[in-house]
Design a protein around this motif. Structure first.
Motif, short mmCIF file in Angstrom:
data_model
loop_
_atom_site.label_atom_id
_atom_site.label_comp_id
_atom_site.label_asym_id
_atom_site.label_seq_id
_atom_site.Cartn_x
_atom_site.Cartn_y
_atom_site.Cartn_z
N ILE A 96 0.83 -1.20 0.00
CA ILE A 96 0.00 0.00 0.00
C ILE A 96 0.87 1.25 0.00
O ILE A 96 0.68 2.15 -0.80
N LYS A 97 1.84 1.30 0.92
CA LYS A 97 2.69 2.49 0.97
C LYS A 97 3.83 2.29 1.96
O LYS A 97 3.82 1.37 2.77
N THR A 98 4.78 3.20 1.85
CA THR A 98 5.80 3.37 2.88
C THR A 98 5.62 4.79 3.41
O THR A 98 5.29 5.71 2.65
N VAL A 99 5.81 4.93 4.70
CA VAL A 99 5.80 6.25 5.33
C VAL A 99 7.03 6.28 6.22
O VAL A 99 7.08 5.59 7.23
N GLY A 100 8.05 7.01 5.77
CA GLY A 100 9.30 7.01 6.51
C GLY A 100 9.88 5.61 6.54
O GLY A 100 10.18 5.02 5.51
N ASP A 101 9.97 5.05 7.74
CA ASP A 101 10.54 3.72 7.92
C ASP A 101 9.47 2.65 8.11
O ASP A 101 9.75 1.54 8.51
N SER A 102 8.23 2.98 7.80
CA SER A 102 7.11 2.05 7.94
C SER A 102 6.70 1.50 6.58
O SER A 102 6.71 2.22 5.58
N TYR A 103 6.33 0.22 6.56
CA TYR A 103 5.98 -0.48 5.32
C TYR A 103 4.62 -1.14 5.54
O TYR A 103 4.45 -1.92 6.47
N MET A 104 3.64 -0.83 4.67
CA MET A 104 2.27 -1.32 4.84
C MET A 104 1.87 -2.22 3.68
O MET A 104 2.05 -1.86 2.51
N VAL A 105 1.32 -3.39 4.01
CA VAL A 105 0.92 -4.40 3.03
C VAL A 105 -0.47 -4.90 3.39
O VAL A 105 -0.86 -4.91 4.56
N VAL A 106 -1.21 -5.36 2.37
CA VAL A 106 -2.51 -5.99 2.62
C VAL A 106 -2.62 -7.24 1.77
O VAL A 106 -2.13 -7.29 0.65
N GLY A 107 -3.24 -8.26 2.34
CA GLY A 107 -3.55 -9.48 1.60
C GLY A 107 -5.03 -9.55 1.33
O GLY A 107 -5.85 -9.20 2.18
N GLY A 108 -5.40 -9.96 0.11
CA GLY A 108 -6.81 -10.08 -0.23
C GLY A 108 -7.40 -8.86 -0.89
O GLY A 108 -8.62 -8.75 -1.06
N VAL A 109 -6.57 -7.91 -1.28
CA VAL A 109 -7.01 -6.69 -1.96
C VAL A 109 -6.00 -6.42 -3.07
O VAL A 109 -4.80 -6.60 -2.85
N PRO A 110 -6.35 -6.02 -4.23
CA PRO A 110 -7.70 -5.71 -4.68
C PRO A 110 -8.54 -6.94 -5.03
O PRO A 110 -9.76 -6.84 -5.12
N LEU A 111 -7.90 -8.09 -5.22
CA LEU A 111 -8.65 -9.30 -5.52
C LEU A 111 -8.73 -10.17 -4.27
O LEU A 111 -7.70 -10.50 -3.68
N PRO A 112 -9.94 -10.56 -3.87
CA PRO A 112 -10.08 -11.42 -2.70
C PRO A 112 -9.41 -12.78 -2.93
O PRO A 112 -9.51 -13.35 -4.01
N VAL A 113 -8.70 -13.26 -1.93
CA VAL A 113 -8.10 -14.60 -1.95
C VAL A 113 -8.35 -15.23 -0.58
O VAL A 113 -8.31 -14.53 0.44
N PRO A 114 -8.62 -16.52 -0.54
CA PRO A 114 -8.95 -17.14 0.75
C PRO A 114 -7.77 -17.24 1.71
O PRO A 114 -7.96 -17.31 2.92
#
Length: 175
Positions: free
Chosen positions: A45-63
Protein backbone atom coordinates in the motif's frame (compact mmCIF):
# COMPACT_ATOMS: atom_id res chain seq x y z
CA UNK A 1 -5.32 -8.97 6.40
CA UNK A 2 -3.36 -5.78 6.99
CA UNK A 3 0.30 -5.84 7.98
CA UNK A 4 2.53 -3.02 9.21
CA UNK A 5 6.29 -3.27 9.65
CA UNK A 6 8.33 -0.53 11.26
CA UNK A 7 12.01 -0.11 12.12
CA UNK A 8 12.84 -0.17 15.81
CA UNK A 9 14.73 2.93 17.01
CA UNK A 10 14.72 4.50 13.56
CA UNK A 11 15.04 8.00 15.03
CA UNK A 12 18.36 6.98 16.57
CA UNK A 13 19.48 5.26 13.38
CA UNK A 14 18.63 8.31 11.25
CA UNK A 15 20.43 10.62 13.68
CA UNK A 16 23.62 8.57 13.32
CA UNK A 17 23.64 8.54 9.49
CA UNK A 18 23.52 11.16 6.77
CA UNK A 19 20.11 11.52 5.12
CA UNK A 20 21.50 10.05 1.89
CA UNK A 21 22.90 6.97 3.67
CA UNK A 22 19.67 6.55 5.65
CA UNK A 23 17.60 6.56 2.45
CA UNK A 24 20.06 4.24 0.69
CA UNK A 25 19.82 1.66 3.48
CA UNK A 26 16.04 1.89 3.69
CA UNK A 27 15.86 1.57 -0.09
CA UNK A 28 17.99 -1.58 0.04
CA UNK A 29 15.66 -3.17 2.60
CA UNK A 30 12.39 -1.96 1.10
CA UNK A 31 13.44 -3.06 -2.40
CA UNK A 32 13.85 -6.58 -1.02
CA UNK A 33 10.46 -6.27 0.68
CA UNK A 34 9.00 -5.26 -2.71
CA UNK A 35 10.28 -8.52 -4.19
CA UNK A 36 8.56 -10.40 -1.36
CA UNK A 37 5.29 -8.61 -2.19
CA UNK A 38 5.42 -10.09 -5.68
CA UNK A 39 6.39 -13.54 -4.43
CA UNK A 40 3.65 -13.76 -1.80
CA UNK A 41 0.93 -12.18 -3.93
CA UNK A 42 0.06 -9.36 -1.54
CA UNK A 43 -0.40 -5.65 -2.22
CA UNK A 44 2.06 -2.99 -1.04
CA UNK A 45 0.00 0.00 0.00
CA UNK A 46 2.69 2.49 0.97
CA UNK A 47 5.80 3.37 2.88
CA UNK A 48 5.80 6.25 5.33
CA UNK A 49 9.30 7.01 6.51
CA UNK A 50 10.54 3.72 7.92
CA UNK A 51 7.11 2.05 7.94
CA UNK A 52 5.98 -0.48 5.32
CA UNK A 53 2.27 -1.32 4.84
CA UNK A 54 0.92 -4.40 3.03
CA UNK A 55 -2.51 -5.99 2.62
CA UNK A 56 -3.55 -9.48 1.60
CA UNK A 57 -6.81 -10.08 -0.23
CA UNK A 58 -7.01 -6.69 -1.96
CA UNK A 59 -7.70 -5.71 -4.68
CA UNK A 60 -8.65 -9.30 -5.52
CA UNK A 61 -10.08 -11.42 -2.70
CA UNK A 62 -8.10 -14.60 -1.95
CA UNK A 63 -8.95 -17.14 0.75
CA UNK A 64 -5.37 -17.38 2.05
CA UNK A 65 -4.80 -13.64 2.59
CA UNK A 66 -3.62 -14.11 6.20
CA UNK A 67 -1.19 -16.91 5.28
CA UNK A 68 0.26 -14.80 2.47
CA UNK A 69 0.89 -11.90 4.86
CA UNK A 70 2.29 -14.26 7.51
CA UNK A 71 4.71 -15.80 5.02
CA UNK A 72 5.83 -12.36 3.96
CA UNK A 73 6.26 -11.19 7.56
CA UNK A 74 8.50 -14.18 8.33
CA UNK A 75 10.50 -13.53 5.16
CA UNK A 76 10.87 -9.86 6.14
CA UNK A 77 12.59 -10.93 9.36
CA UNK A 78 14.98 -13.01 7.25
CA UNK A 79 15.67 -9.99 4.99
CA UNK A 80 16.55 -7.88 8.03
CA UNK A 81 18.82 -10.62 9.44
CA UNK A 82 20.66 -10.93 6.09
CA UNK A 83 20.96 -7.12 5.84
CA UNK A 84 22.46 -7.02 9.34
CA UNK A 85 25.00 -9.73 8.45
CA UNK A 86 26.03 -7.85 5.28
CA UNK A 87 26.33 -4.47 7.00
CA UNK A 88 27.49 -5.53 10.47
CA UNK A 89 24.41 -3.87 11.99
CA UNK A 90 21.65 -4.83 14.40
CA UNK A 91 18.53 -3.29 12.89
CA UNK A 92 15.20 -4.74 14.01
CA UNK A 93 11.63 -4.44 12.81
CA UNK A 94 8.32 -4.77 14.65
CA UNK A 95 5.42 -6.28 12.71
CA UNK A 96 1.69 -6.12 13.44
CA UNK A 97 -1.12 -7.94 11.61
CA UNK A 98 -4.91 -7.87 11.91
CA UNK A 99 -7.69 -9.37 9.82
CA UNK A 100 -11.06 -7.73 9.27
CA UNK A 101 -13.13 -5.48 7.03
CA UNK A 102 -11.53 -2.58 5.17
CA UNK A 103 -12.27 -0.22 2.34
CA UNK A 104 -9.59 0.32 -0.28
CA UNK A 105 -9.41 3.00 -2.91
CA UNK A 106 -8.38 6.51 -3.81
CA UNK A 107 -9.85 9.70 -2.38
CA UNK A 108 -9.21 13.36 -3.05
CA UNK A 109 -8.37 15.20 -6.23
CA UNK A 110 -4.58 15.70 -5.99
CA UNK A 111 -1.65 13.26 -5.69
CA UNK A 112 -3.68 10.11 -6.10
CA UNK A 113 -2.62 7.31 -3.75
CA UNK A 114 -4.25 3.94 -3.25
CA UNK A 115 -4.91 3.49 0.47
CA UNK A 116 -6.93 1.55 3.07
CA UNK A 117 -9.39 2.67 5.72
CA UNK A 118 -11.15 1.01 8.62
CA UNK A 119 -10.60 -0.17 12.16
CA UNK A 120 -8.67 -3.18 10.82
CA UNK A 121 -5.93 -0.80 9.65
CA UNK A 122 -5.83 0.94 13.03
CA UNK A 123 -5.58 -2.34 14.95
CA UNK A 124 -2.78 -3.67 12.71
CA UNK A 125 -0.88 -0.42 13.20
CA UNK A 126 -1.34 -0.54 16.98
CA UNK A 127 -0.26 -4.19 17.14
CA UNK A 128 2.95 -3.16 15.38
CA UNK A 129 3.63 -0.11 17.54
CA UNK A 130 2.89 -2.01 20.77
CA UNK A 131 4.99 -5.00 19.70
CA UNK A 132 8.56 -5.98 20.42
CA UNK A 133 11.56 -5.80 18.07
CA UNK A 134 11.90 -8.90 15.91
CA UNK A 135 8.36 -10.04 16.78
CA UNK A 136 5.38 -10.50 14.47
CA UNK A 137 2.40 -9.66 16.68
CA UNK A 138 -1.02 -10.77 15.39
CA UNK A 139 -4.58 -10.39 16.59
CA UNK A 140 -6.91 -13.21 17.62
CA UNK A 141 -8.75 -12.90 14.28
CA UNK A 142 -5.51 -13.37 12.34
CA UNK A 143 -4.25 -16.14 14.65
CA UNK A 144 -7.47 -18.10 14.09
CA UNK A 145 -6.81 -18.12 10.34
CA UNK A 146 -3.11 -18.97 10.69
CA UNK A 147 -3.28 -21.80 13.23
CA UNK A 148 -3.57 -24.66 10.70
CA UNK A 149 -0.30 -23.69 8.94
CA UNK A 150 1.74 -21.66 11.45
CA UNK A 151 3.08 -21.91 14.99
CA UNK A 152 1.79 -19.13 17.25
CA UNK A 153 2.58 -18.30 20.85
CA UNK A 154 0.07 -16.48 23.09
CA UNK A 155 1.28 -13.07 24.24
CA UNK A 156 -1.76 -12.45 26.41
CA UNK A 157 -3.71 -9.24 26.54
CA UNK A 158 -2.09 -6.09 25.18
CA UNK A 159 -3.44 -2.61 25.76
CA UNK A 160 -3.84 -0.83 22.42
CA UNK A 161 -4.04 2.96 22.37
CA UNK A 162 -7.61 4.18 21.69
CA UNK A 163 -8.77 0.56 21.33
CA UNK A 164 -8.45 -1.09 24.74
CA UNK A 165 -7.29 -4.56 25.62
CA UNK A 166 -6.85 -7.17 22.89
CA UNK A 167 -5.53 -10.72 22.89
CA UNK A 168 -2.35 -10.99 20.84
CA UNK A 169 -0.10 -13.79 19.59
CA UNK A 170 3.45 -14.00 18.29
CA UNK A 171 3.80 -15.63 14.88
CA UNK A 172 6.85 -17.88 15.18
CA UNK A 173 7.14 -20.02 12.04
CA UNK A 174 5.42 -22.29 9.54
CA UNK A 175 4.46 -25.76 10.75
Amino acid sequence: TVMFADMENFTGIAASLSPARTVARLNEIFSEFDLLVEGFGVEKIKTVGDSYMVVGGVPLPVPDHAARCAGMALAMLEVIAAFNRRKGLDWQIRVGMHTGPIVAGIIGSKKFAYDLWGDTVNVASRLESHGAPGVIQVSQATADLLRPQFVLEPRGAVELKNRGEMTAFSLLRRK
